[in-house]
Design a protein around this motif. Structure first.
Motif, PDB file in Angstrom:
ATOM      1  N   HIS A   1      -3.906   1.137 -10.084  1.00 31.41           N
ATOM      2  CA  HIS A   1      -4.591   0.995  -8.794  1.00 31.41           C
ATOM      3  C   HIS A   1      -4.179  -0.263  -8.044  1.00 31.41           C
ATOM      4  O   HIS A   1      -4.174  -0.270  -6.815  1.00 31.41           O
ATOM      5  N   TYR A   2      -3.825  -1.336  -8.739  1.00 34.08           N
ATOM      6  CA  TYR A   2      -3.479  -2.562  -8.029  1.00 34.08           C
ATOM      7  C   TYR A   2      -2.569  -3.458  -8.851  1.00 34.08           C
ATOM      8  O   TYR A   2      -2.501  -3.378 -10.088  1.00 34.08           O
TER       9      TYR A   2
ATOM     10  N   CYS B   1      -3.203  -9.418  -3.859  1.00 36.23           N
ATOM     11  CA  CYS B   1      -3.381  -8.066  -4.382  1.00 36.23           C
ATOM     12  C   CYS B   1      -2.655  -7.031  -3.528  1.00 36.23           C
ATOM     13  O   CYS B   1      -2.695  -7.097  -2.290  1.00 36.23           O
TER      14      CYS B   1
ATOM     15  N   PHE C   1      -2.793  -2.956  -3.344  1.00 35.47           N
ATOM     16  CA  PHE C   1      -3.531  -1.785  -3.829  1.00 35.47           C
ATOM     17  C   PHE C   1      -2.774  -0.497  -3.548  1.00 35.47           C
ATOM     18  O   PHE C   1      -2.184  -0.323  -2.463  1.00 35.47           O
TER      19      PHE C   1
ATOM     20  N   TYR D   1      -4.126   8.948   2.521  1.00 34.53           N
ATOM     21  CA  TYR D   1      -5.231   7.993   2.665  1.00 34.53           C
ATOM     22  C   TYR D   1      -5.706   7.916   4.107  1.00 34.53           C
ATOM     23  O   TYR D   1      -4.913   7.805   5.047  1.00 34.53           O
TER      24      TYR D   1
ATOM     25  N   ASP E   1     -12.327  -1.153   2.739  1.00 35.02           N
ATOM     26  CA  ASP E   1     -11.938  -0.544   1.461  1.00 35.02           C
ATOM     27  C   ASP E   1     -11.410  -1.604   0.499  1.00 35.02           C
ATOM     28  O   ASP E   1     -11.773  -1.617  -0.686  1.00 35.02           O
ATOM     29  N   ILE E   2     -10.550  -2.485   0.974  1.00 34.41           N
ATOM     30  CA  ILE E   2      -9.987  -3.513   0.098  1.00 34.41           C
ATOM     31  C   ILE E   2     -11.082  -4.445  -0.428  1.00 34.41           C
ATOM     32  O   ILE E   2     -11.094  -4.800  -1.615  1.00 34.41           O
TER      33      ILE E   2
ATOM     34  N   SER F   1     -14.146  -3.673  -0.950  1.00 30.23           N
ATOM     35  CA  SER F   1     -14.870  -2.898  -1.966  1.00 30.23           C
ATOM     36  C   SER F   1     -14.108  -2.870  -3.282  1.00 30.23           C
ATOM     37  O   SER F   1     -14.686  -3.056  -4.361  1.00 30.23           O
ATOM     38  N   TRP F   2     -12.799  -2.670  -3.211  1.00 30.83           N
ATOM     39  CA  TRP F   2     -11.983  -2.642  -4.428  1.00 30.83           C
ATOM     40  C   TRP F   2     -11.948  -4.011  -5.105  1.00 30.83           C
ATOM     41  O   TRP F   2     -11.937  -4.096  -6.337  1.00 30.83           O
TER      42      TRP F   2
ATOM     43  N   GLN G   1     -15.085  -4.449  -7.068  1.00 29.08           N
ATOM     44  CA  GLN G   1     -15.023  -3.669  -8.306  1.00 29.08           C
ATOM     45  C   GLN G   1     -14.174  -4.370  -9.364  1.00 29.08           C
ATOM     46  O   GLN G   1     -14.447  -4.290 -10.565  1.00 29.08           O
ATOM     47  N   ALA G   2     -13.137  -5.068  -8.918  1.00 25.51           N
ATOM     48  CA  ALA G   2     -12.244  -5.772  -9.842  1.00 25.51           C
ATOM     49  C   ALA G   2     -12.716  -7.195 -10.125  1.00 25.51           C
ATOM     50  O   ALA G   2     -12.045  -7.934 -10.850  1.00 25.51           O
TER      51      ALA G   2
ATOM     52  N   MET H   1      -1.964  -2.871   0.970  1.00 27.01           N
ATOM     53  CA  MET H   1      -2.051  -1.549   0.355  1.00 27.01           C
ATOM     54  C   MET H   1      -0.750  -0.788   0.582  1.00 27.01           C
ATOM     55  O   MET H   1      -0.038  -1.026   1.563  1.00 27.01           O
TER      56      MET H   1
END
Length: 487
Positions: free
Chosen positions: A276-277, A305, A307, A313, A321-322, A324-325, A328-329, A340
């Motif tokens: 994912h990244y 990062c 992604f 997409y 979105d970034i 949010s990701w 999560q990370a 991305m």
């Protein structure tokens, strides 16, 4: 207008102001700046007649200061000092009403309807109307300062003197007070003379600046004098750096403290790569310039990062979105550059080399499905496709902001050279492409060593960038083409 010529003055036998000449135009917001002990407060006391001058002249509105009576001075001038002392237990509205004294007539000084209207108005404008029945001594330092400002405005002066007016105020009320004063200035052609220690506040709100040092006027004029780093550093005896405010055309100043250069590996990082990244985390913040989805512009960053997204997409809000990701990370968004790509992250190319003593790390993911010839007259926006070229270049050097921009140019030249040599074409025009429609570029530097202003193709760093980017990009595109051939 305030006109001062060859002014000398101070306290008894101690001379503070020495041969000072200054003109302040009507309707200006004039900021007096300078270190402690430079004579700012003494100058205001001389202009307002609190202290007698020991030489030179002071003229207000074409009349000598000494020709004004005490009442006439109060009608023309109001002062808001640093002290918030009131000896008696007055209520707030009574304190503000004291400002109407110069305008009240008769021996007993009766309060008129006009007096009450003005007092209520200024209390509302300074956000103290809700305290009007409270004893002054019950208020906080910031609230007292706003009450005393209301009292000064209640005088309806032509000139307002402020001695560190925001000394007790939080950010909200500092901005609110100064914005209100700017509105007064514009509406009533009010002349404001303010002592401000915060140079950035002075730059944001003042029209003209006067810089004092040891009782002398070093310079007076436009806000551009705040961009004279050498002069400011000499006067304040501390290293300063100026830069432009990111939203409005005003200079801003930052202090540069003495720091011990830590002994560490200067391009030390941890690499975490998943499907994912790709995440590079450096041990120390780097100075960056990028057009990343997150962290664009020039700033300091620790995390970098890239992604992966699907080919279809929906990019309605990629920044959200970034973020949010990143959450999560468990990666901090405020110190991160985020990109991305639809390219398979396994095809990343990482090149780490040293060019004539300069370490350069290059990380690239690349695809050319949406290659574009930027010079072609006819081209089609094909939207997000697999094919974004994301380039990250990390340099162990100290680059000025200009050198960072120069480095981006060197990256772009190397990228275009690779496209030409690989015969990458714009699928619409069938001409040689210069890049893709969604390229993203990052240059980051450790800011260690002597500053360099140039990183173009004729420099060691520029050449190192070019060779590194070219090698990594050719490798990344090769991996991309090999994978696409298997589909």
């Amino acid at each position: 207008m305030i006109e001062i010529k060859n002014l000398f003055g101070g306290y008894q036998k101690t001379l503070i102001i020495k041969d000072l000449t200054l003109t302040i135009e009507k309707g200006n917001f004039y900021a007096l700046i300078g270190p402690n002990g430079s004579g700012k407060t003494t100058l205001i006391k001389l202009i307002t007649g609190v202290l007698p001058n020991q030489g030179g002249t002071i003229t207000l509105f074409d009349k000598p200061l000494h020709s004004y009576s005490t009442i006439d001075r109060a009608k023309n001038m109001a002062v808001l000092s640093q002290e918030a002392k009131v000896e008696f237990d007055f209520r707030v509205e009574e304190i503000v009403m004291l400002g109407r004294y110069p305008h009240q007539k008769g021996f007993l000084k009766h309060i008129s309807y006009q007096d009450r209207r003005v007092v209520d108005n200024v209390m509302k404008q300074t956000d103290v109307f809700r305290f009007r029945k409270k004893p002054f001594k019950w208020l906080s330092g910031g609230e007292k300062q706003r009450v005393l400002l209301a009292k000064a405005l209640a005088q309806e002066p032509k000139i307002l003197f402020l001695d560190e007016p925001t000394n007790h105020l939080d950010i909200k009320h500092t901005v609110m007070m100064l914005q209100q004063l700017k509105e007064y200035q514009k509406m009533y052609q009010l002349t404001i003379v303010a002592i401000l220690h915060d140079l950035n506040t002075a730059a944001l709100f003042a029209d003209k600046i006067g810089l004092l040092q040891k009782g002398k006027l070093v310079e007076s004029g436009e806000l551009s004098l705040l961009q004279n780093e050498n002069q400011l550093s000499n006067v304040y005896e501390v290293a300063l750096k100026t830069y432009e405010h990111p939203i409005i055309p005003k200079p801003q100043i930052t202090v540069i403290p003495n720091q011990v250069d830590e002994d560490h590996a200067r391009l030390e990082y941890d690499l975490n790569q998943t499907d994912h990244y790709i995440h590079l985390q450096f041990s120390h913040p780097l100075r960056t310039i990028s057009n990343g989805v997150l962290g664009e512009g020039i700033q300091w960053s620790t995390n970098f990062c890239n992604f992966h997204v699907q080919n279809n997409y929906n990019c309605s809000n990629p920044r959200i979105d970034i973020i949010s990701w990143l959450k999560q990370a468990n990666i901090c968004e405020h110190s991160t550059i985020g990109m991305m790509t639809a390219v398979n992250l396994k095809d990343v190319s990482i090149v780490e080399k040293e060019y004539e003593g300069i370490k350069i790390l290059t990380v690239i993911t690349a695809g050319v499905g949406n290659a574009v010839d930027i010079t072609a007259k006819k081209s089609v926006d094909t939207g997000i496709q697999i094919g974004t070229v994301n380039i990250m270049v990390f340099i162990d050097a100290h680059l000025t902001d200009g050198a960072l921009v120069n480095a981006v140019q060197s990256v772009t030249e190397a990228k275009t050279k690779a496209f030409v040599d690989l015969h990458i074409k714009d699928p619409v025009t069938q001409t040689i492409a210069t890049g893709t429609s969604t390229d993203c570029t990052l240059v980051a530097s450790t800011q260690k060593g002597e500053p360099t202003p140039y990183t173009g193709s004729g420099t060691v760093i520029g050449k190192g960038i070019g060779l590194s980017v070219y090698q990594a990009l050719v490798d990344a595109i090769g991996k991309y083409e090999s994978r696409r051939a298997l589909l």
